[in-house]
Design a protein around this motif. Structure first.
Motif, PDB file in Angstrom:
ATOM      1  N   VAL A  41       0.829  -1.209   0.000  1.00 15.95           N
ATOM      2  CA  VAL A  41       0.000   0.000   0.000  1.00 15.95           C
ATOM      3  C   VAL A  41       0.864   1.259   0.000  1.00 15.95           C
ATOM      4  O   VAL A  41       0.511   2.266  -0.634  1.00 15.95           O
ATOM      5  CB  VAL A  41      -0.962  -0.005   1.200  1.00 15.95           C
ATOM      6  N   ALA A  42       2.004   1.218   0.657  1.00 21.95           N
ATOM      7  CA  ALA A  42       2.898   2.383   0.662  1.00 21.95           C
ATOM      8  C   ALA A  42       3.346   2.716  -0.760  1.00 21.95           C
ATOM      9  O   ALA A  42       3.450   3.894  -1.132  1.00 21.95           O
ATOM     10  CB  ALA A  42       4.107   2.106   1.558  1.00 21.95           C
ATOM     11  N   GLU A  43       3.601   1.691  -1.566  1.00 22.40           N
ATOM     12  CA  GLU A  43       4.003   1.921  -2.951  1.00 22.40           C
ATOM     13  C   GLU A  43       2.838   2.480  -3.769  1.00 22.40           C
ATOM     14  O   GLU A  43       3.030   3.340  -4.634  1.00 22.40           O
ATOM     15  CB  GLU A  43       4.512   0.622  -3.574  1.00 22.40           C
ATOM     16  N   LEU A  44       1.618   1.998  -3.495  1.00 20.13           N
ATOM     17  CA  LEU A  44       0.455   2.530  -4.200  1.00 20.13           C
ATOM     18  C   LEU A  44       0.313   4.029  -3.930  1.00 20.13           C
ATOM     19  O   LEU A  44      -0.016   4.810  -4.837  1.00 20.13           O
ATOM     20  CB  LEU A  44      -0.821   1.803  -3.750  1.00 20.13           C
ATOM     21  N   GLU A  45       0.555   4.428  -2.702  1.00 17.45           N
ATOM     22  CA  GLU A  45       0.459   5.846  -2.356  1.00 17.45           C
ATOM     23  C   GLU A  45       1.533   6.650  -3.083  1.00 17.45           C
ATOM     24  O   GLU A  45       1.286   7.776  -3.532  1.00 17.45           O
ATOM     25  CB  GLU A  45       0.568   6.014  -0.842  1.00 17.45           C
ATOM     26  N   LYS A  46       2.757   6.079  -3.207  1.00 18.06           N
ATOM     27  CA  LYS A  46       3.825   6.759  -3.931  1.00 18.06           C
ATOM     28  C   LYS A  46       3.466   6.949  -5.402  1.00 18.06           C
ATOM     29  O   LYS A  46       3.838   7.939  -6.028  1.00 18.06           O
ATOM     30  CB  LYS A  46       5.130   5.966  -3.818  1.00 18.06           C
ATOM     31  N   GLN A  47       2.733   5.959  -5.942  1.00 18.50           N
ATOM     32  CA  GLN A  47       2.342   6.015  -7.349  1.00 18.50           C
ATOM     33  C   GLN A  47       1.051   6.811  -7.556  1.00 18.50           C
ATOM     34  O   GLN A  47       0.486   6.811  -8.638  1.00 18.50           O
ATOM     35  CB  GLN A  47       2.158   4.584  -7.888  1.00 18.50           C
TER      36      GLN A  47
END
Length: 532
Positions: A41-47
């Protein structure tokens, strides 16, 4: 009406998320996550992926079945407004109850549903464990107690072991069919830098320090021939202590009482003849005009501490295995119950019979497997039913911490508050982080003491104790029990020191602290030998 596309977020590492899945997540206006508690989820937020999660439903629902149904309803409702991408941890087709429910519901409503393939934590587990699923691997949820009964008969992967409480319930269920020291595997964070895949003893399952939403357990099958130790029929069990069997008339009794309620299950004459009326009569006489002045002056609040004191005196008798003391202290506890009921009756609120009737009704209502037609396989099923029924009864409890009474001893209340908060994810990830918090609070206590700020020091001391309770909880220790044991050991050792002083014929002030400490060490040695 839009299309529902179900994707998996993979086992944890961002590298296991497919390019197709990332593209779908980035390009859909409605992205719904079953839970945002997942490493990717942290990567989804970055994207800059815009999404909502269903984590709020876990806090509102009384059971997982209710949660899953609510998730499905939310996704289906969103599909009425256009395309939806619904993302779940791992693979959509591995141990994902919401997907099973959604496929059926979408078909019934004529909504197009597409499932995209994704890597599951199982793919990593096969490698770590060196197993081939073709050998009969069964995959179940940790809450699926009915399937746990076959553990040891085939390879078993148990998912969703997301908390120490769930791990504890799972352990108890497994210990019903497997030896306490049976070797299982603890799996956590597979594919991540801190992944764990290690053998542990079954009884150690809920004692692992880092149990969270990415935790699973693998139960290997018993070696060939080991299962022969299982009882083959009821007759074999009758001779074993702790195995309860029932006669042929059990079903007949259940049928007779199916539609009745409390009074239908109570025998015309009690199993034993217990008479509480004499105690009620004595209490009435004490409270009436001409009775005892002290008893007549009391109120519920004035004797509140008496109830607590009597309960602790009973527990002390239990710890000492003092049968006579247990009998006496239980009488004192019962006297307190009758005392409070008498005061309530005088105020026109309720009487002793109301108290008895209510607890009898409650016991029958919460045991539908005994007094109704509900089927349970083990004690874990009983606890699940109990909590579900309790939540229905206590619908006024709308908040997470509701139900933790302020009247509990401080250590026990802290433990329960933390446990409640942990159920919704408000908790430290591991015990090392909690220990660091303990050290931090100790430093703040020292600063307050050095500054001479008594009020601040009192507050900081409370924080220290609260943090220590949290550390105990993370390590499977009940702080109230631990401190009670220390109190008892201190009293026992001090009594020994006092006895040595008396035997010497000297006074306390005639001894140096070093000499008294020597007596203390003698007491510890005797304690280790069980001679104290």
């Amino acid at each position: 009406m839009g299309t529902i596309t179900i994707v998996g977020l993979g086992p944890g590492a961002v590298g296991h998320l497919s390019l197709e899945t990332m593209g779908l997540l980035q390009n859909c206006a409605q992205v719904i996550l079953r839970t945002a508690v997942h490493p990717t989820v942290a990567e989804l937020e970055k994207q800059n992926v815009k999404f909502t999660s269903c984590d709020d439903l876990y806090e509102k629902a009384a059971s997982f079945e209710e949660v899953y149904n609510s998730v499905v309803e939310r996704v289906l409702a969103a599909a009425q407004n256009g395309d939806v991408v619904y993302a779940v941890p791992g693979s959509p087709l591995v141990a994902e109850k919401t997907v099973v429910l959604m496929r059926t519901a979408a078909k019934a409503q004529g909504i197009k549903l597409v499932i995209k393939p994704s890597m599951s934590f199982l793919d990593l587990a096969y490698v770590e464990l060196g197993i081939d699923p073709i050998a009969g691997l069964q995959i179940i949820d940790a809450q699926d107690f009915a399937e746990i009964a076959s553990a040891g008969q085939h390879p078993l992967m148990i998912t969703q072991v997301y908390s120490q409480m769930v791990a504890g319930d799972l352990k108890i269920a497994l210990m019903d069919v497997l030896p306490d020291e049976y070797e299982i595997y603890f799996l956590r964070n597979l594919g991540l830098p801190d992944e764990e895949c290690r053998p542990i003893k079954l009884f150690e399952l809920d004692r692992q320090p880092n149990i969270d939403h990415l935790t699973s357990a693998y139960v290997p099958p018993m070696p060939e021939g080991a299962e022969d130790t299982v009882f083959e029929n009821v007759d074999d069990a009758e001779a074993v202590p702790g195995i309860i069997t029932f006669g042929d008339d059990e079903d007949e009794f259940a049928e007779e009482g199916e539609e009745g309620y409390a009074e239908d299950f109570l025998p015309e004459a009690g199993f034993d003849d217990f008479d509480i009326q004499p105690l009620a009569d004595v209490m009435r006489t004490l409270r009436e005009p001409g009775g005892c002045p002290w008893d007549r002056e009391q109120t519920h609040k004035s004797i509140r501490s008496n109830m607590i004191e009597e309960v602790y005196e009973y527990l002390e008798a239990v710890d000492a295995d003092d049968v006579d003391g247990m009998r006496e202290e239980l009488g004192d506890v019962l006297m307190q119950v009758v005392f409070h009921a008498r005061m309530a009756q005088e105020a026109g609120r309720f009487d002793l019979q109301d108290v008895i009737d209510e607890v009898v009704d409650k016991l029958i209502r919460r045991h539908p497997h005994v007094f109704g037609d509900t089927h349970v396989d083990n004690s874990d099923d009983v606890l699940v039913n109990w909590e579900a029924i309790k939540k229905q009864e206590k619908q006024e409890r709308k908040h997470v911490l509701d139900g933790v009474t302020q009247g509990l001893p401080a250590l026990l209340r802290a433990y329960k508050l933390q446990s409640k908060a942990a159920k919704v994810g408000f908790d430290w990830q591991d015990s090392a982080s909690v220990w660091a918090k303990v050290q931090e609070e100790l430093g703040e206590l020292q600063d307050a003491l050095q500054a001479g700020d008594k009020a601040a020091a009192e507050s900081e001391l409370g924080d220290v104790l609260f943090a220590v309770v949290n550390y105990a909880r993370h390590n499977g220790i009940e702080p109230e029990v631990a401190l009670d044991g220390t109190n008892n050991r201190f009293a026992s050792r001090f009594n020994y020191v006092e006895k040595q002083v008396e035997v010497s014929g000297k006074k306390w002030q005639d001894f140096t602290l070093t000499e008294l400490d020597e007596f203390w060490n003698q007491a510890k040695d005797l304690e280790r030998k069980n001679d104290l």
